[in-house]
Design a protein around this motif. Sequence first.
Motif, PDB file in Angstrom:
ATOM      1  N   GLN A   1       0.816  -1.216   0.000  1.00  0.00           N
ATOM      2  CA  GLN A   1       0.000   0.000   0.000  1.00  0.00           C
ATOM      3  C   GLN A   1       0.850   1.266   0.000  1.00  0.00           C
ATOM      4  O   GLN A   1       0.474   2.270  -0.598  1.00  0.00           O
ATOM      5  CB  GLN A   1      -0.936   0.005   1.215  1.00  0.00           C
ATOM      6  N   SER A   2       2.007   1.238   0.664  1.00  0.00           N
ATOM      7  CA  SER A   2       2.899   2.400   0.676  1.00  0.00           C
ATOM      8  C   SER A   2       4.275   1.956   1.114  1.00  0.00           C
ATOM      9  O   SER A   2       4.441   0.887   1.704  1.00  0.00           O
ATOM     10  CB  SER A   2       2.371   3.486   1.621  1.00  0.00           C
ATOM     11  N   GLY A   3       5.240   2.789   0.845  1.00  0.00           N
ATOM     12  CA  GLY A   3       6.608   2.475   1.258  1.00  0.00           C
ATOM     13  C   GLY A   3       7.533   2.376   0.063  1.00  0.00           C
ATOM     14  O   GLY A   3       7.163   2.735  -1.048  1.00  0.00           O
ATOM     15  N   PRO A   4       8.736   1.936   0.250  1.00  0.00           N
ATOM     16  CA  PRO A   4       9.307   1.485   1.525  1.00  0.00           C
ATOM     17  C   PRO A   4       9.843   2.641   2.365  1.00  0.00           C
ATOM     18  O   PRO A   4      10.124   3.723   1.857  1.00  0.00           O
ATOM     19  CB  PRO A   4      10.451   0.572   1.072  1.00  0.00           C
ATOM     20  N   ARG A   5       9.973   2.377   3.670  1.00  0.00           N
ATOM     21  CA  ARG A   5      10.581   3.334   4.596  1.00  0.00           C
ATOM     22  C   ARG A   5      11.666   2.606   5.391  1.00  0.00           C
ATOM     23  O   ARG A   5      11.750   1.394   5.346  1.00  0.00           O
ATOM     24  CB  ARG A   5       9.513   3.915   5.521  1.00  0.00           C
ATOM     25  N   GLU A   6      12.453   3.385   6.130  1.00  0.00           N
ATOM     26  CA  GLU A   6      13.571   2.801   6.852  1.00  0.00           C
ATOM     27  C   GLU A   6      13.597   3.275   8.290  1.00  0.00           C
ATOM     28  O   GLU A   6      13.183   4.389   8.610  1.00  0.00           O
ATOM     29  CB  GLU A   6      14.904   3.146   6.168  1.00  0.00           C
ATOM     30  N   ALA A   7      14.105   2.405   9.176  1.00  0.00           N
ATOM     31  CA  ALA A   7      14.308   2.747  10.581  1.00  0.00           C
ATOM     32  C   ALA A   7      15.635   2.142  11.014  1.00  0.00           C
ATOM     33  O   ALA A   7      15.869   0.946  10.811  1.00  0.00           O
ATOM     34  CB  ALA A   7      13.167   2.214  11.437  1.00  0.00           C
ATOM     35  N   ARG A   8      16.497   2.945  11.606  1.00  0.00           N
ATOM     36  CA  ARG A   8      17.849   2.502  11.922  1.00  0.00           C
ATOM     37  C   ARG A   8      17.950   2.093  13.388  1.00  0.00           C
ATOM     38  O   ARG A   8      17.439   2.785  14.278  1.00  0.00           O
ATOM     39  CB  ARG A   8      18.840   3.622  11.630  1.00  0.00           C
ATOM     40  N   THR A   9      18.625   0.959  13.634  1.00  0.00           N
ATOM     41  CA  THR A   9      18.933   0.517  14.990  1.00  0.00           C
ATOM     42  C   THR A   9      20.378   0.065  15.008  1.00  0.00           C
ATOM     43  O   THR A   9      21.048   0.036  13.972  1.00  0.00           O
ATOM     44  CB  THR A   9      18.031  -0.670  15.428  1.00  0.00           C
ATOM     45  N   GLN A  10      20.853  -0.327  16.192  1.00  0.00           N
ATOM     46  CA  GLN A  10      22.225  -0.814  16.264  1.00  0.00           C
ATOM     47  C   GLN A  10      22.387  -2.132  15.526  1.00  0.00           C
ATOM     48  O   GLN A  10      23.493  -2.511  15.145  1.00  0.00           O
ATOM     49  CB  GLN A  10      22.625  -0.986  17.731  1.00  0.00           C
ATOM     50  N   ARG A  11      21.303  -2.839  15.331  1.00  0.00           N
ATOM     51  CA  ARG A  11      21.376  -4.098  14.603  1.00  0.00           C
ATOM     52  C   ARG A  11      21.538  -3.864  13.105  1.00  0.00           C
ATOM     53  O   ARG A  11      22.054  -4.702  12.376  1.00  0.00           O
ATOM     54  CB  ARG A  11      20.122  -4.918  14.866  1.00  0.00           C
ATOM     55  N   GLY A  12      21.071  -2.721  12.653  1.00  0.00           N
ATOM     56  CA  GLY A  12      21.114  -2.420  11.231  1.00  0.00           C
ATOM     57  C   GLY A  12      19.918  -1.577  10.852  1.00  0.00           C
ATOM     58  O   GLY A  12      19.245  -0.990  11.701  1.00  0.00           O
ATOM     59  N   VAL A  13      19.632  -1.495   9.568  1.00  0.00           N
ATOM     60  CA  VAL A  13      18.508  -0.700   9.067  1.00  0.00           C
ATOM     61  C   VAL A  13      17.357  -1.631   8.720  1.00  0.00           C
ATOM     62  O   VAL A  13      17.503  -2.539   7.898  1.00  0.00           O
ATOM     63  CB  VAL A  13      18.916   0.121   7.830  1.00  0.00           C
ATOM     64  N   TRP A  14      16.227  -1.402   9.343  1.00  0.00           N
ATOM     65  CA  TRP A  14      14.998  -2.150   9.040  1.00  0.00           C
ATOM     66  C   TRP A  14      14.259  -1.420   7.926  1.00  0.00           C
ATOM     67  O   TRP A  14      14.047  -0.215   8.001  1.00  0.00           O
ATOM     68  CB  TRP A  14      14.090  -2.242  10.264  1.00  0.00           C
ATOM     69  N   VAL A  15      13.879  -2.140   6.886  1.00  0.00           N
ATOM     70  CA  VAL A  15      13.053  -1.585   5.808  1.00  0.00           C
ATOM     71  C   VAL A  15      11.634  -2.093   6.026  1.00  0.00           C
ATOM     72  O   VAL A  15      11.429  -3.283   6.281  1.00  0.00           O
ATOM     73  CB  VAL A  15      13.564  -2.016   4.422  1.00  0.00           C
ATOM     74  N   TYR A  16      10.649  -1.203   5.972  1.00  0.00           N
ATOM     75  CA  TYR A  16       9.275  -1.625   6.228  1.00  0.00           C
ATOM     76  C   TYR A  16       8.315  -0.889   5.308  1.00  0.00           C
ATOM     77  O   TYR A  16       8.646   0.166   4.729  1.00  0.00           O
ATOM     78  CB  TYR A  16       8.901  -1.399   7.695  1.00  0.00           C
ATOM     79  N   CYS A  17       7.125  -1.441   5.150  1.00  0.00           N
ATOM     80  CA  CYS A  17       6.084  -0.780   4.358  1.00  0.00           C
ATOM     81  C   CYS A  17       4.714  -1.261   4.812  1.00  0.00           C
ATOM     82  O   CYS A  17       4.584  -2.298   5.471  1.00  0.00           O
ATOM     83  CB  CYS A  17       6.276  -1.032   2.861  1.00  0.00           C
ATOM     84  N   SER A  18       3.704  -0.501   4.450  1.00  0.00           N
ATOM     85  CA  SER A  18       2.320  -0.846   4.777  1.00  0.00           C
ATOM     86  C   SER A  18       1.781  -1.780   3.703  1.00  0.00           C
ATOM     87  O   SER A  18       2.019  -1.576   2.512  1.00  0.00           O
ATOM     88  CB  SER A  18       1.453   0.419   4.847  1.00  0.00           C
ATOM     89  N   VAL A  19       1.049  -2.802   4.138  1.00  0.00           N
ATOM     90  CA  VAL A  19       0.509  -3.791   3.206  1.00  0.00           C
ATOM     91  C   VAL A  19      -0.911  -4.156   3.606  1.00  0.00           C
ATOM     92  O   VAL A  19      -1.365  -3.863   4.722  1.00  0.00           O
ATOM     93  CB  VAL A  19       1.381  -5.080   3.187  1.00  0.00           C
ATOM     94  N   THR A  20      -1.598  -4.821   2.672  1.00  0.00           N
ATOM     95  CA  THR A  20      -2.915  -5.396   2.935  1.00  0.00           C
ATOM     96  C   THR A  20      -2.806  -6.907   2.808  1.00  0.00           C
ATOM     97  O   THR A  20      -2.283  -7.415   1.813  1.00  0.00           O
ATOM     98  CB  THR A  20      -3.971  -4.871   1.949  1.00  0.00           C
ATOM     99  N   LEU A  21      -3.290  -7.641   3.828  1.00  0.00           N
ATOM    100  CA  LEU A  21      -3.272  -9.090   3.780  1.00  0.00           C
ATOM    101  C   LEU A  21      -4.390  -9.603   2.893  1.00  0.00           C
ATOM    102  O   LEU A  21      -5.290  -8.848   2.494  1.00  0.00           O
ATOM    103  CB  LEU A  21      -3.413  -9.667   5.192  1.00  0.00           C
ATOM    104  N   GLU A  22      -4.370 -10.896   2.610  1.00  0.00           N
ATOM    105  CA  GLU A  22      -5.386 -11.478   1.735  1.00  0.00           C
ATOM    106  C   GLU A  22      -6.784 -11.373   2.320  1.00  0.00           C
ATOM    107  O   GLU A  22      -7.772 -11.351   1.588  1.00  0.00           O
ATOM    108  CB  GLU A  22      -5.047 -12.949   1.465  1.00  0.00           C
ATOM    109  N   ASP A  23      -6.873 -11.321   3.662  1.00  0.00           N
ATOM    110  CA  ASP A  23      -8.199 -11.211   4.285  1.00  0.00           C
ATOM    111  C   ASP A  23      -8.682  -9.767   4.402  1.00  0.00           C
ATOM    112  O   ASP A  23      -9.703  -9.487   5.000  1.00  0.00           O
ATOM    113  CB  ASP A  23      -8.192 -11.872   5.673  1.00  0.00           C
ATOM    114  N   GLY A  24      -7.911  -8.813   3.832  1.00  0.00           N
ATOM    115  CA  GLY A  24      -8.334  -7.415   3.807  1.00  0.00           C
ATOM    116  C   GLY A  24      -7.778  -6.568   4.932  1.00  0.00           C
ATOM    117  O   GLY A  24      -7.976  -5.351   4.943  1.00  0.00           O
ATOM    118  N   ARG A  25      -7.098  -7.163   5.903  1.00  0.00           N
ATOM    119  CA  ARG A  25      -6.554  -6.387   7.009  1.00  0.00           C
ATOM    120  C   ARG A  25      -5.317  -5.623   6.568  1.00  0.00           C
ATOM    121  O   ARG A  25      -4.504  -6.118   5.798  1.00  0.00           O
ATOM    122  CB  ARG A  25      -6.200  -7.308   8.186  1.00  0.00           C
ATOM    123  N   ASN A  26      -5.171  -4.396   7.101  1.00  0.00           N
ATOM    124  CA  ASN A  26      -3.998  -3.576   6.825  1.00  0.00           C
ATOM    125  C   ASN A  26      -3.001  -3.723   7.963  1.00  0.00           C
ATOM    126  O   ASN A  26      -3.382  -3.768   9.145  1.00  0.00           O
ATOM    127  CB  ASN A  26      -4.380  -2.104   6.663  1.00  0.00           C
TER     128      ASN A  26
END
Length: 442
Positions: free
Chosen positions: A350-375
């Motif tokens: 639905q949107s993205g990608p975006r990034e969030a940085r931690t000491q472990r590394g950079v997490w890439v994330y985005c908003s999605v819709t599942l097959e059952d319609g949940r966001n």
Amino acid sequence: MIKGWSDVVRIPRLGTIALGEKDDRGTPRSLDYFVVPPEVQEVYGPQPRELDIILPSDDLETVFPAYLKRYGDQFGLICRGDGETATVNELYARSSGMEYGIAYRDGQFVDAATGEVLLVERSGDKGWVRIPCPYKSCQHYINKKCREVAVLSVLLPRVPGVLGAYSIDTGSFHSYTNIMNSLLILKQMLGRISFIPLKLKVRMQEVHPEVNGKQIKRRVPIMYIDMGDLTLEKVLQLARERKLLAVASLPSLTSAIELEPYNEDVKPELLYVEEEADVPAEPAEVPKAQPAVQVPAQEEKPEPAVQQAEPEQEAVGEPAGMFPEKTVEQPASREERKIESGQNMVVTVQSGPREARTQRGVWVYCSVTLEDGRNTEVWAVPGTPAVDGLKLAKKGDKLFITVQQAKNGKYAITAAVPATEVEGPETEEDFGFEDIFNNEPF
């Protein structure tokens, strides 16, 4: 007789046989039986696992060719290669030849880097530009737009009706080597492979290919050939007595027998798919619950332009706010209770990608819709193939994801690959699959 009309006896092609089908959503799935036309079902039933076959030619290139192929909606077959050399559709080379390092200058195709004139081969009304084939280092192969395709052509002697051949497309390395090895042995021992009664069978087999740097396990249908109730000793005896099918039953022909050419412009849709149900054989360890990393308020919603940092060795928890702690009054949802490490599902971006940085590394994330319609949101675990998968995702893309952890309706994932095929020279193509000789889709 009109000269040229009766010089060749040509066997027509009657139809196709497959080892897969598309479900209600249009997603191909493999099967452990042959999908056959109605006339074949009348003899073998709706789900046969073995077929009586004979090969119409002794030429292996005719009855079982295998090539790397890339297709497009507008041009049909765009490129065909053997791992060393390839030929590119002339019309495609004129409009998009720079993808292959081909330039069109003064009515000639030339190597864009060296200026060397490239050979153009004619086949019917089409022209093909010859270039080197880099195989697995080719960008189209890496991007899963090109794959290996083998086509087996057989006659079904027990099926009534017009004499003709059926085609079976396969991308399975195991199926190809099983069949090819059997044919080579027969040809070496008997001097021929045509018009010998054989059986084509299919069985399920577990394979462990490597996909995106991870070992996976799959059960896939594998084809093989045997001689049914005939023993090798019996076949050798029939050959010595000249009682093989071709000698005993077929009249002498003054004209050559040829097989109607296979239409390579028709894309074998079942073979060009993403891996949709790969289960990691040894899934990565699920991160243990740790205190959330304290991220300054201005970084809780980072801008998309944050540059990826090299992951550090120490495993520090998820980005702050990704998996907030639950209270006893907030039990896990039914969906979350069903999620296991390594489970696969389909989502729509639905949107993205975006990034969030931690000491472990950079997490890439985005908003999605599942097959059952949940966001919800999916977060790519640093250092896993999911990072690159989400970075390439665009709104509306469908992805197959591998879930590592589910919590509060959000998902930490270790793999994300396109689940749909979008192709054509005017748009970015993202269809394809991993090495077919390793992944065994069908």
